[in-house]
Enzyme design. Structure first.
Site, PDB file in Angstrom:
ATOM      1  CB  SER A  93      -6.793   9.037  -1.092  1.00  0.00           C
ATOM      2  OG  SER A  93      -6.868  10.226  -1.861  1.00  0.00           O
ATOM      3  CG  HIS A 110      -7.984   6.017  -4.213  1.00  0.00           C
ATOM      4  ND1 HIS A 110      -8.881   5.172  -4.819  1.00  0.00           N
ATOM      5  CD2 HIS A 110      -8.617   7.196  -4.065  1.00  0.00           C
ATOM      6  CE1 HIS A 110     -10.019   5.815  -5.039  1.00  0.00           C
ATOM      7  NE2 HIS A 110      -9.887   7.050  -4.594  1.00  0.00           N
ATOM      8  CG  MET A 128     -18.303   7.948  -3.923  1.00  0.00           C
ATOM      9  SD  MET A 128     -16.503   7.936  -3.890  1.00  0.00           S
ATOM     10  CE  MET A 128     -16.126   9.340  -2.838  1.00  0.00           C
ATOM     11  N   GLY A 159     -10.879  15.578   0.647  1.00  0.00           N
ATOM     12  CA  GLY A 159     -10.465  14.653   1.695  1.00  0.00           C
ATOM     13  C   GLY A 159     -10.950  15.172   3.039  1.00  0.00           C
ATOM     14  CG  ASP A 219     -12.900   7.198  -2.079  1.00  0.00           C
ATOM     15  OD1 ASP A 219     -12.281   7.702  -1.126  1.00  0.00           O
ATOM     16  OD2 ASP A 219     -12.742   7.547  -3.267  1.00  0.00           O
ATOM     17  N   GLY A 220     -13.956   7.390   1.494  1.00  0.00           N
ATOM     18  CA  GLY A 220     -14.375   8.568   2.236  1.00  0.00           C
ATOM     19  C   GLY A 220     -14.546   8.294   3.716  1.00  0.00           C
TER      20      GLY A 220
HETATM   21  C1  DX5 Z   1     -13.091  12.139  -2.064  1.00  0.00           C
HETATM   22  C2  DX5 Z   1     -11.996  11.214  -2.600  1.00  0.00           C
HETATM   23  C3  DX5 Z   1     -11.406  10.351  -1.552  1.00  0.00           C
HETATM   24  C4  DX5 Z   1     -10.729  11.122  -0.447  1.00  0.00           C
HETATM   25  C5  DX5 Z   1     -10.732  10.290   0.788  1.00  0.00           C
HETATM   26  O1  DX5 Z   1     -13.666  12.796  -3.119  1.00  0.00           O
HETATM   27  O2  DX5 Z   1     -12.534  10.378  -3.603  1.00  0.00           O
HETATM   28  O3  DX5 Z   1     -10.539   9.382  -2.115  1.00  0.00           O
HETATM   29  O4  DX5 Z   1      -9.420  11.489  -0.733  1.00  0.00           O
HETATM   30  O5  DX5 Z   1     -10.211  11.074   1.818  1.00  0.00           O
HETATM   31  P1  DX5 Z   1     -10.518  10.762   3.345  1.00  0.00           P
HETATM   32  O6  DX5 Z   1     -10.052   9.363   3.609  1.00  0.00           O
HETATM   33  O7  DX5 Z   1      -9.731  11.798   4.046  1.00  0.00           O
HETATM   34  O8  DX5 Z   1     -12.005  10.893   3.520  1.00  0.00           O
HETATM   35 ZN    ZN Z   2     -11.337   8.580  -4.319  1.00  0.00          ZN
END
Ligand code: DX5
Ligand code: ZN
Length: 230
Positions: free
Chosen positions: A12, A37, A141, A148, A176-177
């Protein structure tokens, strides 16, 4: 984009240097990213603001792999055409973003793009039961969307349920997350094939130290594929 269930790592760019997206995108792709992403936030559906279609169109010029655009916006429908024109390969909308997710997925497919549907941690797997033939990707999610670097919320049970519901359909399960080498194996064992990672890919690296991105991507991939072998 032929369908397959091999493990794909999708960094991301929310965790990239915002003044240097072109070089950041080229660096992660050179270092083994499978997809890129892109997190679009509107300050309304989620409490943060990121990019609109012109920025996404600018990213497109640098993306050689797959541009995976995650829309955390409401309403979604008025912007689908613009993100399609900006060059997204996959456009993902949230099931919670409005009353007509079925129509939204139809509208995404009508642009010729792949359609994804994302579920917040509090949203059950059943909420997409009637969408499985309209979706190319389900995004689970594992944090509440908006930022992030948040703490991982375990959704392994939901992933397992979705994997069973999907059956033979060509539908990806994306996480994701909070994905890192520690959390990836359980998710992949449950049926996920696309792993989004922001902080776990970018941490410690830079465009000048892109080898760190490579090592981070390799560590997530090794943990993930290890789970499949085991
Ligand atoms: C959160 C985003 C994610 C985020 C993931 O709202 O959709 O894509 O950037 O970040 P990490 O991997 O740091 O949790
Ligand atoms: Zn995302």
């Amino acid at each position: 984009m032929a369908f397959d269930r091999s493990i794909k790592i999708a960094p991301s760019i929310l965790s990239a240097d915002f003044a240097d997206f072109g070089r950041e995108i080229r660096a992660i792709e050179d270092q083994g990213a499978d997809w890129v992403h892109v997190d679009v936030m509107d300050g309304h559906f989620v409490p943060n603001l990121t990019f609109g279609p012109p920025a996404v169109a600018a990213f497109r010029k640098h993306v050689k792999t797959v541009m995976d655009v995650h829309l955390m916006i409401a309403p979604v429908d008025p912007y689908i055409e613009a993100f399609a024109k900006a060059g997204a390969d996959i456009i993902t909308a949230h099931v919670e973003a409005g009353p007509h997710i079925h129509r939204t997925l139809q509208a995404i497919r009508a642009t010729g793009k792949k359609a994804g549907v994302a579920l917040n941690p509090g949203t059950p797997a059943d909420s997409v039961a009637h969408l499985l033939d309209l979706a190319d990707l389900i995004c689970v999610m594992t944090v509440n969307p908006g930022f992030g670097g948040q703490k991982f919320i375990d959704m392994t049970g939901k992933v397992r349920q979705l994997r069973a519901m999907i059956g033979d359909r060509p539908v990806h399960i994306e996480i994701d997350g909070g994905v890192d080498p520690g959390t990836a194996p359980g998710l992949v064992a449950a049926g996920a094939d696309v792993l989004v990672a922001g902080s776990a890919v970018f941490k410690g690296g830079s465009v000048e130290r892109a080898d760190v991105y490579g090592a981070n991507i390799a560590a997530i991939r090794a943990a993930a594929t290890g789970a499949l072998a085991g």
